[in-house]
Scaffold this motif. Structure first.
Motif, PDB file in Angstrom:
ATOM      1  N   GLN A 177       0.835  -1.206   0.000  1.00 25.11           N
ATOM      2  CA  GLN A 177       0.000   0.000   0.000  1.00 25.11           C
ATOM      3  C   GLN A 177       0.871   1.258   0.000  1.00 25.11           C
ATOM      4  OE1 GLN A 177      -3.126   0.424   2.858  1.00 25.11           O
ATOM      5  NE2 GLN A 177      -4.160  -1.458   2.247  1.00 25.11           N
ATOM      6  N   ALA A 178       1.949   1.208   0.745  1.00 24.65           N
ATOM      7  CA  ALA A 178       2.828   2.386   0.845  1.00 24.65           C
ATOM      8  C   ALA A 178       3.467   2.703  -0.510  1.00 24.65           C
ATOM      9  CB  ALA A 178       3.890   2.164   1.920  1.00 24.65           C
ATOM     10  N   ALA A 179       3.789   1.657  -1.293  1.00 24.79           N
ATOM     11  CA  ALA A 179       4.362   1.890  -2.628  1.00 24.79           C
ATOM     12  C   ALA A 179       3.323   2.549  -3.544  1.00 24.79           C
ATOM     13  CB  ALA A 179       4.861   0.580  -3.222  1.00 24.79           C
ATOM     14  N   TRP A 180       2.066   2.100  -3.453  1.00 29.13           N
ATOM     15  CA  TRP A 180       0.996   2.756  -4.217  1.00 29.13           C
ATOM     16  C   TRP A 180       0.815   4.198  -3.752  1.00 29.13           C
ATOM     17  CZ3 TRP A 180      -2.709   0.933  -7.962  1.00 29.13           C
ATOM     18  CH2 TRP A 180      -2.432  -0.351  -8.446  1.00 29.13           C
ATOM     19  N   ALA A 181       0.928   4.417  -2.464  1.00 28.72           N
ATOM     20  CA  ALA A 181       0.825   5.788  -1.929  1.00 28.72           C
ATOM     21  C   ALA A 181       1.898   6.679  -2.539  1.00 28.72           C
ATOM     22  CB  ALA A 181       0.942   5.768  -0.406  1.00 28.72           C
ATOM     23  N   VAL A 182       3.109   6.161  -2.649  1.00 27.47           N
ATOM     24  CA  VAL A 182       4.207   6.951  -3.223  1.00 27.47           C
ATOM     25  C   VAL A 182       3.887   7.312  -4.665  1.00 27.47           C
ATOM     26  CG1 VAL A 182       6.641   6.909  -3.895  1.00 27.47           C
ATOM     27  CG2 VAL A 182       5.949   5.928  -1.706  1.00 27.47           C
ATOM     28  N   GLU A 183       3.343   6.330  -5.404  1.00 27.25           N
ATOM     29  CA  GLU A 183       3.012   6.596  -6.811  1.00 27.25           C
ATOM     30  C   GLU A 183       1.956   7.712  -6.916  1.00 27.25           C
ATOM     31  OE1 GLU A 183       0.816   3.670  -8.988  1.00 27.25           O
ATOM     32  OE2 GLU A 183       1.941   4.074 -10.823  1.00 27.25           O
ATOM     33  N   MET A 184       0.989   7.718  -5.992  1.00 24.96           N
ATOM     34  CA  MET A 184      -0.066   8.747  -6.043  1.00 24.96           C
ATOM     35  C   MET A 184       0.424  10.106  -5.557  1.00 24.96           C
ATOM     36  SD  MET A 184      -3.595   6.867  -5.004  1.00 24.96           S
ATOM     37  CE  MET A 184      -3.036   5.961  -3.576  1.00 24.96           C
ATOM     38  N   LEU A 185       1.214  10.103  -4.506  1.00 26.16           N
ATOM     39  CA  LEU A 185       1.674  11.372  -3.912  1.00 26.16           C
ATOM     40  C   LEU A 185       2.718  12.059  -4.789  1.00 26.16           C
ATOM     41  CD1 LEU A 185       2.050  10.083  -0.251  1.00 26.16           C
ATOM     42  CD2 LEU A 185       0.450  11.875  -0.957  1.00 26.16           C
ATOM     43  N   LYS A 186       3.534  11.252  -5.475  1.00 25.59           N
ATOM     44  CA  LYS A 186       4.622  11.754  -6.328  1.00 25.59           C
ATOM     45  C   LYS A 186       5.515  12.788  -5.644  1.00 25.59           C
ATOM     46  CE  LYS A 186       2.553  11.045 -10.913  1.00 25.59           C
ATOM     47  NZ  LYS A 186       2.653   9.606 -10.755  1.00 25.59           N
ATOM     48  N   LEU A 201       5.391  -5.421  13.836  1.00 25.21           N
ATOM     49  CA  LEU A 201       5.497  -4.567  12.648  1.00 25.21           C
ATOM     50  C   LEU A 201       6.521  -5.125  11.666  1.00 25.21           C
ATOM     51  CD1 LEU A 201       5.496  -0.972  14.223  1.00 25.21           C
ATOM     52  CD2 LEU A 201       3.550  -2.329  13.435  1.00 25.21           C
ATOM     53  N   VAL A 202       6.401  -4.724  10.408  1.00 21.40           N
ATOM     54  CA  VAL A 202       7.448  -4.993   9.415  1.00 21.40           C
ATOM     55  C   VAL A 202       8.777  -4.520  10.007  1.00 21.40           C
ATOM     56  CG1 VAL A 202       8.301  -4.227   7.162  1.00 21.40           C
ATOM     57  CG2 VAL A 202       5.879  -4.845   7.442  1.00 21.40           C
ATOM     58  N   GLN A 203       9.832  -5.322   9.855  1.00 23.17           N
ATOM     59  CA  GLN A 203      11.073  -5.040  10.586  1.00 23.17           C
ATOM     60  C   GLN A 203      12.123  -4.246   9.804  1.00 23.17           C
ATOM     61  OE1 GLN A 203      11.756  -5.761  14.074  1.00 23.17           O
ATOM     62  NE2 GLN A 203       9.517  -5.780  13.886  1.00 23.17           N
ATOM     63  N   ASP A 204      11.970  -4.177   8.492  1.00 20.25           N
ATOM     64  CA  ASP A 204      12.925  -3.327   7.755  1.00 20.25           C
ATOM     65  C   ASP A 204      12.257  -2.785   6.496  1.00 20.25           C
ATOM     66  OD1 ASP A 204      13.910  -4.756   5.191  1.00 20.25           O
ATOM     67  OD2 ASP A 204      13.964  -6.314   6.729  1.00 20.25           O
ATOM     68  N   ALA A 205      12.918  -1.822   5.857  1.00 26.97           N
ATOM     69  CA  ALA A 205      12.284  -1.079   4.757  1.00 26.97           C
ATOM     70  C   ALA A 205      12.638  -1.648   3.384  1.00 26.97           C
ATOM     71  CB  ALA A 205      12.703   0.383   4.843  1.00 26.97           C
ATOM     72  N   SER A 206      13.274  -2.821   3.324  1.00 23.63           N
ATOM     73  CA  SER A 206      13.767  -3.311   2.023  1.00 23.63           C
ATOM     74  C   SER A 206      12.634  -3.637   1.051  1.00 23.63           C
ATOM     75  CB  SER A 206      14.683  -4.519   2.228  1.00 23.63           C
ATOM     76  OG  SER A 206      13.995  -5.517   2.959  1.00 23.63           O
ATOM     77  N   GLU A 207      11.570  -4.290   1.536  1.00 18.39           N
ATOM     78  CA  GLU A 207      10.461  -4.640   0.638  1.00 18.39           C
ATOM     79  C   GLU A 207       9.785  -3.363   0.117  1.00 18.39           C
ATOM     80  OE1 GLU A 207       7.245  -6.840   2.450  1.00 18.39           O
ATOM     81  OE2 GLU A 207       6.223  -7.117   0.525  1.00 18.39           O
ATOM     82  N   PHE A 208       9.580  -2.395   1.026  1.00 19.41           N
ATOM     83  CA  PHE A 208       8.996  -1.117   0.606  1.00 19.41           C
ATOM     84  C   PHE A 208       9.877  -0.439  -0.443  1.00 19.41           C
ATOM     85  CE2 PHE A 208       9.331   3.513   1.125  1.00 19.41           C
ATOM     86  CZ  PHE A 208       8.113   3.862   0.549  1.00 19.41           C
ATOM     87  N   ALA A 209      11.173  -0.401  -0.191  1.00 15.85           N
ATOM     88  CA  ALA A 209      12.086   0.292  -1.116  1.00 15.85           C
ATOM     89  C   ALA A 209      12.025  -0.343  -2.500  1.00 15.85           C
ATOM     90  CB  ALA A 209      13.509   0.263  -0.559  1.00 15.85           C
ATOM     91  N   ALA A 210      11.963  -1.689  -2.548  1.00 12.55           N
ATOM     92  CA  ALA A 210      11.924  -2.393  -3.840  1.00 12.55           C
ATOM     93  C   ALA A 210      10.605  -2.123  -4.565  1.00 12.55           C
ATOM     94  CB  ALA A 210      12.119  -3.892  -3.616  1.00 12.55           C
ATOM     95  N   LEU A 211       9.487  -2.181  -3.830  1.00 10.73           N
ATOM     96  CA  LEU A 211       8.175  -1.960  -4.447  1.00 10.73           C
ATOM     97  C   LEU A 211       8.022  -0.507  -4.907  1.00 10.73           C
ATOM     98  CD1 LEU A 211       5.965  -3.994  -1.930  1.00 10.73           C
ATOM     99  CD2 LEU A 211       6.343  -4.565  -4.344  1.00 10.73           C
ATOM    100  N   LYS A 213      10.376   1.484  -5.833  1.00  6.33           N
ATOM    101  CA  LYS A 213      11.245   1.679  -7.005  1.00  6.33           C
ATOM    102  C   LYS A 213      10.539   1.187  -8.270  1.00  6.33           C
ATOM    103  CE  LYS A 213      16.103   0.914  -8.240  1.00  6.33           C
ATOM    104  NZ  LYS A 213      16.482   2.272  -8.562  1.00  6.33           N
ATOM    105  N   GLU A 214       9.782   0.088  -8.107  1.00  4.57           N
ATOM    106  CA  GLU A 214       9.017  -0.475  -9.223  1.00  4.57           C
ATOM    107  C   GLU A 214       7.854   0.448  -9.620  1.00  4.57           C
ATOM    108  OE1 GLU A 214       6.814  -4.463  -8.873  1.00  4.57           O
ATOM    109  OE2 GLU A 214       8.917  -4.921  -8.375  1.00  4.57           O
ATOM    110  N   LYS A 215       7.092   0.909  -8.611  1.00  8.46           N
ATOM    111  CA  LYS A 215       5.877   1.686  -8.868  1.00  8.46           C
ATOM    112  C   LYS A 215       6.183   3.131  -9.251  1.00  8.46           C
ATOM    113  CE  LYS A 215       2.046   0.878  -8.112  1.00  8.46           C
ATOM    114  NZ  LYS A 215       1.062   0.426  -9.111  1.00  8.46           N
ATOM    115  N   ALA A 216       7.199   3.696  -8.661  1.00  7.40           N
ATOM    116  CA  ALA A 216       7.479   5.131  -8.843  1.00  7.40           C
ATOM    117  C   ALA A 216       8.992   5.354  -8.893  1.00  7.40           C
ATOM    118  CB  ALA A 216       6.852   5.930  -7.698  1.00  7.40           C
TER     119      ALA A 216
END
Ligand code: NI
Ligand code: MN
Length: 232
Positions: A177-186, A201-211, A213-216
């Motif tokens: 969801q956070a990766a989609w948020a980045v794409e919308m917020l730009k 909670l999710v323990q590190d930001a690697s999955e977010f960073a990869a997603l 990068k793909e989305k935005a």
């Protein structure tokens, strides 16, 4: 001088603006396992912004942080009673009354716009903030929220230099969801927050960073360690 944004762990940030004003957002300092600073090091800010009535955002240090100063606390009317009981003086609240979603207030040359967030809270409605600093830079702190399509609208109304968004799942957006948020917020840059603090909670930001990068791919993802700063 550029605006300096320092991550204090979880959802807490300190911004030192181009006009040398200090802003604290969600200053959960005492009890925050990721915060490397003591409350004494953050005393007398010019502004304190509180996104919602949960302990990991409102914290217990606001009365100490504003005591004897002209610091302005920006939050919703429903939280004032609670903060007053804890010892914050009425003169320290924005207009003495608080503000609400959709509004913009200007304090010491800094504009603060309160925007929606989708979450729960003890009292009041959870929110995010868009801060416009003296030099016109725009910083969005999303608060605790799930993703919502109007993030696109917020990015259009307020072109963002930096977005601070939660990625930790369970209580807030997960990395997808956070990766989609980045794409919308730009935003030009994004900093993930609200992860690693608790075991669930999710323990590190690697999955977010990869997603992200793909989305935005045009957005720069900056993963900060608590205590680390970036310029904006
Ligand atoms: Ni919360
Ligand atoms: Mn939270």
């Amino acid at each position: 001088m550029a605006n300096k944004v320092r991550f204090l762990g979880h959802a807490a940030f300190e911004i030192t603006t181009s006009g040398e004003k200090k802003i604290l957002i969600d200053p959960w300092i005492t009890g925050n396992p990721l915060c490397p600073l003591k409350k004494e090091e953050l005393k007398d800010p010019d502004l304190i912004l509180i996104t919602h009535d949960h302990a990991d955002h409102i914290g217990e240090d606001v009365p100490f942080l504003v005591d004897g100063s002209d610091a302005v606390v920006v939050t919703q009317p429903e939280l004032l009673g609670k903060l007053q009981e804890a010892g914050v003086a009425e003169k320290n609240f924005i207009f003495g009354t608080g503000m609400n979603i959709g509004g913009t207030v200007e304090v010491a040359g800094i504009k603060v716009t309160m925007v929606q967030a989708f979450h729960s809270a003890g009292v009041g409605s959870p929110c995010g903030f868009i801060i416009t600093t003296e030099d016109g830079k725009r910083i969005y702190h999303a608060g605790d929220t799930g993703v919502f399509a109007d993030m696109k609208l917020l990015g259009q109304i307020y072109p963002l230099d930096l977005a601070l968004i939660p990625i930790g799942s369970v209580f807030v957006m997960d990395p997808l969801q956070a990766a989609w948020a980045v794409e919308m917020l730009k935003p030009k840059k994004v900093v993930p927050m609200h992860y690693r603090t608790f075991p669930v909670l999710v323990q590190d930001a690697s999955e977010f960073a990869a997603l992200a990068k793909e989305k935005a791919p045009e957005v720069e993802v900056l993963v900060l360690e608590p205590g680390q700063s970036i310029e904006c």
